[in-house]
Write an enzyme that holds these catalytic residues in place. Structure first.
Site, mmCIF file in Angstrom:
data_model
loop_
_atom_site.group_PDB
_atom_site.id
_atom_site.type_symbol
_atom_site.label_atom_id
_atom_site.label_comp_id
_atom_site.label_asym_id
_atom_site.label_seq_id
_atom_site.Cartn_x
_atom_site.Cartn_y
_atom_site.Cartn_z
ATOM 1 N N HIS A 165 -64.050 42.175 90.123
ATOM 2 C CA HIS A 165 -63.713 43.213 91.089
ATOM 3 C C HIS A 165 -64.246 44.761 90.441
ATOM 4 O O HIS A 165 -64.506 45.780 91.191
ATOM 5 C CB HIS A 165 -62.385 43.450 91.589
ATOM 6 C CG HIS A 165 -62.455 43.998 93.043
ATOM 7 N ND1 HIS A 165 -62.971 45.085 93.282
ATOM 8 C CD2 HIS A 165 -61.329 43.782 94.096
ATOM 9 C CE1 HIS A 165 -62.635 45.425 94.760
ATOM 10 N NE2 HIS A 165 -61.595 44.597 94.927
ATOM 11 N N ASN A 382 -78.763 36.275 104.036
ATOM 12 C CA ASN A 382 -79.980 35.296 104.287
ATOM 13 C C ASN A 382 -80.807 34.913 103.164
ATOM 14 O O ASN A 382 -81.469 35.982 102.801
ATOM 15 C CB ASN A 382 -80.636 35.495 105.575
ATOM 16 C CG ASN A 382 -81.554 34.582 105.721
ATOM 17 O OD1 ASN A 382 -81.831 33.509 105.358
ATOM 18 N ND2 ASN A 382 -82.153 34.602 107.278
#
Length: 435
Positions: A165, A382
């Protein structure tokens, strides 16, 4: 090859290949890389899964496409190919060694539909889709990014991603994934990342101009530690559709604590209040709410576009359990709104300076931490196989964390995922049903 399984009746078996390092496709700078104080406070590993299946294309090419895209995108995001280190100031930094990110190819013995509910983190099934770096004693010994690609018999595949993170917040992670997806589809990189995090250095000398209650250590007078110790943690996901969200907003304004509120504010107030009730905290117990907000536009001037790093800030609010439980949800919503308004450029820079002086990290005793993915377009990623069929966390990094994620075709419902001791979870579930 390694086979992972469990003894709890779960039939999913995953064979993991040998992990390999994927370095940048071109030579990259070998320099120390600065991490801001906003990065220092989120030194945890985030594990996420993305499920892909194309009607037209199987998964035979998936590993090569993802590996090649990783190598090429690391040229632009070269700090990710390095390793965490400790600076002379005693803080986290990145040693840009160019070693690369870890990649593992795996195969499952079933169809992707057999994975089950990925809205339920901390499951034995999801654990098999994330590669665990064995032998690492701490986060300094782990790659900054680990990717496991698991192919299924149906022609689909799952990307299981473990990332530090301190290198990303949700917005930066989305932009990294979009850059990688552009490269995977042989498209030019639309916008390069802004890598210079030194724009968030502390001031010289540091100036602490506000009380920073996000770091406040709360005394556990309700013996929450024993509750968590003696009751098993269970994890559940709750879907709040438009109808439920509208009811919560109406409830919030009924007693005139607030005149209007957003779905996020109403849901945040409800979860804080309901969790407090479920845990059965003493009326005098101080509780704290921390919630992540995107502060990029709150700086003056705003952070540059495509800022690569943590631009989130933990807004904070305090209330006793009695205040939360004896009032309507509107009281908690008002506290959320007040905390949100408090976050300004001067407040964030004061917090950055506070950390510089104290090295304190937000205390989580008596605390609920909210993080929201509901506005992050993870569903648009995608790599050439279409948008993910499903995505979600494989684990929550802290037991105090609740995650908000958008849901449904129109993405106007919100799923809340969280963990509680089993005794408290039963009460929380009942409170949700009563809305």
């Amino acid at each position: 090859m390694e086979t992972t399984g469990d003894d709890e009746g779960n039939k999913l078996k995953v064979k993991q290949g040998e992990p390999i390092l994927v370095p940048p496709a071109e030579e990259t700078p070998r320099v120390p890389y600065f991490l801001s104080n906003l990065d220092q406070n989120v030194a945890v590993i985030i594990k996420t899964v993305f499920c892909f299946k194309s009607k037209d294309e199987g998964n035979e090419r998936a590993a090569k496409v993802i590996k090649d895209a990783l190598a090429k995108v690391l040229v632009h995001y070269y700090p990710l190919a390095g390793r965490l280190a400790i600076s002379v100031e005693g803080k986290l930094m990145v040693d840009c060694t160019g070693e690369g990110v870890l990649f593992v190819e795996a195969e499952a013995d079933c169809n992707m539909a057999d994975v089950g509910d990925i809205d339920k983190p901390e499951s034995a099934t999801l654990d098999k889709l994330i590669y665990i770096v064995r032998g690492a004693k701490n986060i300094l010994e782990m790659p900054l990014l680990v990717v496991q690609l698991t192919k299924f018999r149906c022609g689909g595949f799952v990307l299981g991603v473990a990332m530090h993170h301190c290198m990303f917040d949700g917005i930066a992670a989305i932009e990294f994934a979009k850059s990688m997806s552009e490269i995977a589809q042989n498209l030019p990189l639309s916008i390069p990342p802004f890598l210079d995090r030194s724009i968030l250095r502390s001031r010289t000398p540091p100036r602490v101009e506000f009380p920073h209650r996000e770091f406040l250590e709360i005394t556990d007078i309700s013996d929450m530690a024993t509750i968590y110790e003696h009751h098993p943690m269970v994890y559940r996901s709750f879907c709040f559709n438009l109808e439920k969200l509208d009811r919560l907003k109406r409830l919030a304004i009924e007693e005139s604590f607030v005149s209007k509120c957003t779905s996020f504010e109403a849901l945040s107030g409800f979860v804080w209040q309901a969790r407090t009730r479920a845990l059965g905290l003493r009326f005098e117990q101080q509780t704290k709410l921390l919630f992540a907000i995107d502060s990029r536009a709150r700086f003056n001037p705003p952070l540059p576009g495509r800022y690569f790093g943590n631009g989130i800030f933990l807004a904070n609010s305090l209330a006793t359990a009695g205040e939360l439980t004896k009032n309507s949800v509107g009281f908690a919503v008002k506290k959320v709104q007040e905390a949100n308004r408090m976050v300004t450029d001067s407040y964030i820079r004061s917090a950055i300076d506070y950390f510089e002086m104290t090295r304190a990290r937000p205390s989580l005793t008596g605390t609920l931490v909210l993080t929201t993915w509901s506005r992050l377009p993870f569903h648009t990623i995608n790599f050439g196989w279409g948008e993910p069929l499903h995505y979600g966390p494989a684990a929550l990094p802290e037991k105090e964390l609740a995650l908000f994620k958008s849901h449904g075709k129109e993405r106007n419902s919100i799923v809340v995922t969280m963990g509680l001791p089993d005794s408290a979870m039963a009460i929380f579930e009942q409170l949700v049903e009563e809305i």
